[in-house]
Design an enzyme around this catalytic site. Structure first.
Site, PDB file in Angstrom:
ATOM      1  N   GLU A  25       0.804  -1.216   0.000  1.00  0.00           N
ATOM      2  CA  GLU A  25       0.000   0.000   0.000  1.00  0.00           C
ATOM      3  C   GLU A  25       0.837   1.266   0.000  1.00  0.00           C
ATOM      4  O   GLU A  25       0.419   2.281  -0.547  1.00  0.00           O
ATOM      5  CB  GLU A  25      -0.922   0.014   1.217  1.00  0.00           C
ATOM      6  CG  GLU A  25      -2.021  -1.041   1.184  1.00  0.00           C
ATOM      7  CD  GLU A  25      -2.958  -0.912   2.363  1.00  0.00           C
ATOM      8  OE1 GLU A  25      -2.596  -0.199   3.324  1.00  0.00           O
ATOM      9  OE2 GLU A  25      -4.042  -1.506   2.328  1.00  0.00           O
ATOM     10  N   ASP A 147      -8.225  -8.115   9.694  1.00  0.00           N
ATOM     11  CA  ASP A 147      -7.069  -8.940   9.335  1.00  0.00           C
ATOM     12  C   ASP A 147      -6.228  -9.218  10.578  1.00  0.00           C
ATOM     13  O   ASP A 147      -5.134  -8.686  10.760  1.00  0.00           O
ATOM     14  CB  ASP A 147      -6.243  -8.230   8.263  1.00  0.00           C
ATOM     15  CG  ASP A 147      -5.077  -9.086   7.763  1.00  0.00           C
ATOM     16  OD1 ASP A 147      -5.125 -10.316   7.956  1.00  0.00           O
ATOM     17  OD2 ASP A 147      -4.126  -8.532   7.194  1.00  0.00           O
TER      18      ASP A 147
END
Length: 703
Positions: A25, A147
């Site tokens: 990211e 997550d």
């Protein structure tokens, strides 16, 4: 690279050659102005990233921090945007975490023995406890990690825990209800109900986090053993770990399954009795009922109880075990592992014994000694820790008496969803027809009081929209602030027009207004049922779409564009005749405008669907403007397109059917053409209703 902090206004110069870490990211850079902070800069920042970070910054969790200079959750402290031109959020500032290691370094015996040899079983209990406290702080605030995995949890040598990668958490905007989902997850930490699912399409709940939390606590206390790993007793190929989780095959549990615990794993009886009960609740009871899983605060209390029950071995003061056991399990385990002590003594660490390979012994190792429980209490001895442990306290927020955090809203069933949308449709339909009656009365019958009420409502709506823009919208989003004012103005005028219509109908004792409002309730119920039953095609293949898919998309676009074109042309023609020739009374003008608008919208929507389907079949239909969980402007645009199509189809069917059953509703129309006329008028009315209602429902995210 020069950026500016969103809220402090400080300019920051970042050297792109000094990246500390890099991921899929973005990259993390140090801040020269403050060594205690770092900046995460996205590779491809989006507007949704900026909106999510804004929500996170405005609602930080009450993180349980006990050590100065330590952050238990690496939360965004400020946002970073570009300088000059159009400002865009490209990253954020967060605390810098130093002298930490991933949690798997501590629960894996080999790496712990080599890198952290004095991190004993008491430290592992405290690590699990601090982890549960940090997760509880997030859940209390309404966040979901999503997550959960061993890579996003960092631990210090004093058992302090830091949760990182916080910008991937699931975040819910409390003002709009929009959910910024967590699109990733690791199968070994994913609960059975989500195994094999696409996370990008799922709103997760705290119960999903609680499964991963229990897995991590189990690994911390059971030498890195996964709770669902075991020796397969079947004759075929052993199923993978995710299949065992999906089936609920917990080898240490109470059910009969085709597995037995791993022979090298610590004995199940070594765990504190309360912890064993909680693992059973999570992995067995929680397999079919996720709400049965113990919440994070319950884990904090249970781990504190288990930690207080630890005693010290008389042979090795690094061996800590529960006072419910009759002998030290770590001494027996060291023999089983050929001298590789899981928790070597200080003297052994000084002599480097913990780094030596296992002793080669010719004789076959003896089977593990079964540790039996005894009811005889043992005196707790001194822990003899080399340093003071860090400790978190659960956040001091109101908690239910049952010691469980409030459970998330259970997803409603299909039948409940249909009922809810039908009720909301009835309310919406009644308000719409009441507002139409109020506006019609003000225009056609000179209702000055209603006009005054609409004006006052628009002022109040603009005021509330301005307050919302000040409190909830970042300072640099000027356009969004003005949109809030405009939307507030329209809503205020709408609500006061509806109230004015109801009051005017009651005062004037006009039965037509009452019948109109009840008709709106009926139409709204139908709208709610249709809207919840048929969803737009949010997923379409890449590239040009043709054939049946293309024809369908073309019909959807054709209904929308045809409706807009028909209303504009028909209304424009009536207005042009009104002001270019003899002026007709206001009442007649309003009736003529309404009738011509509905007929023109019906002709346009039907013609648009036919022509659009033909063009779409050949591959000329554009795709729908789909976005991730559309709401707001994008949701309103998509809702208007989809609503016009649904409204036109349903209106056409109902209009044609009612004209056949009740021919009197189409006076002056020849009998053979009555169904056609009814279908056109119904299609026009339905399309107009669908555009307006679809825009509102889509903007509110009611998909």
């Amino acid at each position: 690279m020069q950026l500016q902090r969103q809220f402090s206004g400080q300019l920051i110069a970042i050297d792109t050659n000094t990246a500390i870490a890099s991921g899929g990211e973005g990259r993390i850079y140090p801040l020269p102005q403050d060594q205690s902070l770092v900046a995460k800069i996205y590779h491809r920042p989006t507007e949704e990233d900026g909106d999510k970070l804004t929500v996170m910054f405005s609602m930080p969790p009450d993180a349980p921090i006990a050590a100065p200079g330590h952050a238990s959750i690496a939360w965004p402290l400020d946002l970073l945007h570009t300088v000059g031109g159009r400002e865009k959020i490209v990253g954020f500032v967060m605390p810098r975490v130093t002298k930490v290691s991933p949690v798997h370094t501590f629960y894996t015996p080999k790496t712990r023995r080599e890198q952290k040899p004095l991190f004993n079983y008491l430290y592992l209990h405290r690590t699990a406890r601090n982890l549960a406290a940090a997760v509880n702080a997030l859940h209390v605030r309404g966040y979901v990690i999503g997550d959960v995995n061993e890579s996003n949890i960092l631990v210090t040598d004093t058992a302090l825990v830091t949760l990182v990668d916080t910008d991937s958490f699931q975040v819910r905007d409390p003002y709009t209800g929009y959910v910024y989902r967590c699109p990733v997850g690791k199968p070994e930490f994913t609960p059975p109900e989500l195994q094999g699912k696409t996370f990008r399409d799922i709103d997760r709940s705290p119960e999903h986090d609680l499964f991963g939390l229990a897995v991590l606590i189990f690994q911390l206390l059971m030498e890195g053993t996964h709770p669902f790993s075991g020796v397969y007793l079947g004759t075929d190929e052993p199923p993978p770990l995710e299949a065992r989780i999906r089936s609920g095959h917990f080898p240490s549990g109470t059910k009969r399954i085709p597995y037995r615990p791993m022979p090298a794993a610590p004995a199940w009886e070594m765990l504190h009795p309360r912890l064993r009960q909680m693992f059973i609740r999570c992995f067995e009871d929680g397999h079919t009922s996720p709400l049965a899983r113990p919440d994070a605060k319950t884990w904090v209390n249970a781990l504190r109880e288990a930690e207080d029950a630890l005693i010290t071995c008389s042979r090795n003061n690094q061996h800590k075990y529960g006072n419910h056991l009759s002998r030290c399990p770590w001494c027996d385990r060291a023999k089983l592992l050929k001298g590789r002590d899981p928790f070597p003594s200080r003297e052994a660490v000084r002599n480097g014994v913990n780094l030596q390979p296992a002793k080669n012994q010719r004789q076959k190792p003896k089977p593990p000694v079964v540790v039996r429980e005894t009811a005889r209490p043992r005196q707790q001895q001194s822990t003899g820790l080399p340093r003071s442990l860090g400790q978190y306290q659960p956040p001091l927020l109101p908690m239910p008496m049952s010691s469980r955090t409030p459970p998330p809203t259970v997803p409603v069933s299909k039948l409940e969803r249909v009922f809810q949308d039908a009720v909301w449709g009835a309310v919406w339909g009644g308000l719409c027809l009441a507002a139409v009656a109020g506006v019609f009365s003000a225009i056609a019958q000179g209702g000055g009081a209603i006009l005054g009420a609409i004006f006052v409502g628009s002022i109040w709506g603009a005021f509330f929209g301005m307050i919302w823009g000040i409190l909830a919208v970042p300072p640099n989003r000027i356009l969004r602030k003005w949109v809030g004012v405009l939307v507030g103005t329209l809503w205020g005028a709408f609500v006061l027009a509806a109230i004015g219509g109801v009051v005017f109908g009651a005062i004037s004792e006009n039965p037509a207004i009452g019948r109109g409002i009840w008709s709106g309730v009926g139409v709204g119920i139908v709208w709610g049922l249709v809207w919840t039953s048929f969803k737009p095609p949010l997923i379409v293949p890449m590239g040009r779409v043709w054939g049946r898919r293309g024809a369908f998309l073309g019909a959807v676009w054709g209904a929308f564009l045809g409706t807009l074109a028909g209303v504009c042309l028909g209304s424009g023609l009536v207005v042009w005749q009104q002001y270019s020739g003899t002026m007709t009374p206001g009442n007649e003008f309003a009736n003529l405008l309404l009738v011509v608008g509905m007929v023109a919208a019906g002709v346009g929507s039907v013609g648009g669907m036919v022509s659009g389907s033909l063009l779409g079949f050949c591959g000329f239909a554009p795709k729908l403007p789909v976005s991730f969980q559309p709401s707001g402007v994008s949701g309103g645009f998509l809702g208007g397109i989809w609503g016009s199509f649904l409204g036109a189809i349903v209106g056409m069917v109902l209009g044609g059917g009612l004209s056949v059953v009740f021919p009197a509703i189409n006076p002056g129309v020849v009998g053979d053409f009555a169904p056609v006329a009814g279908a056109i008028v119904g299609s026009g009315l339905g399309a107009i209703w669908g555009v307006v209602s679809g825009m509102v429902w889509g903007a509110l995210g009611k998909w």
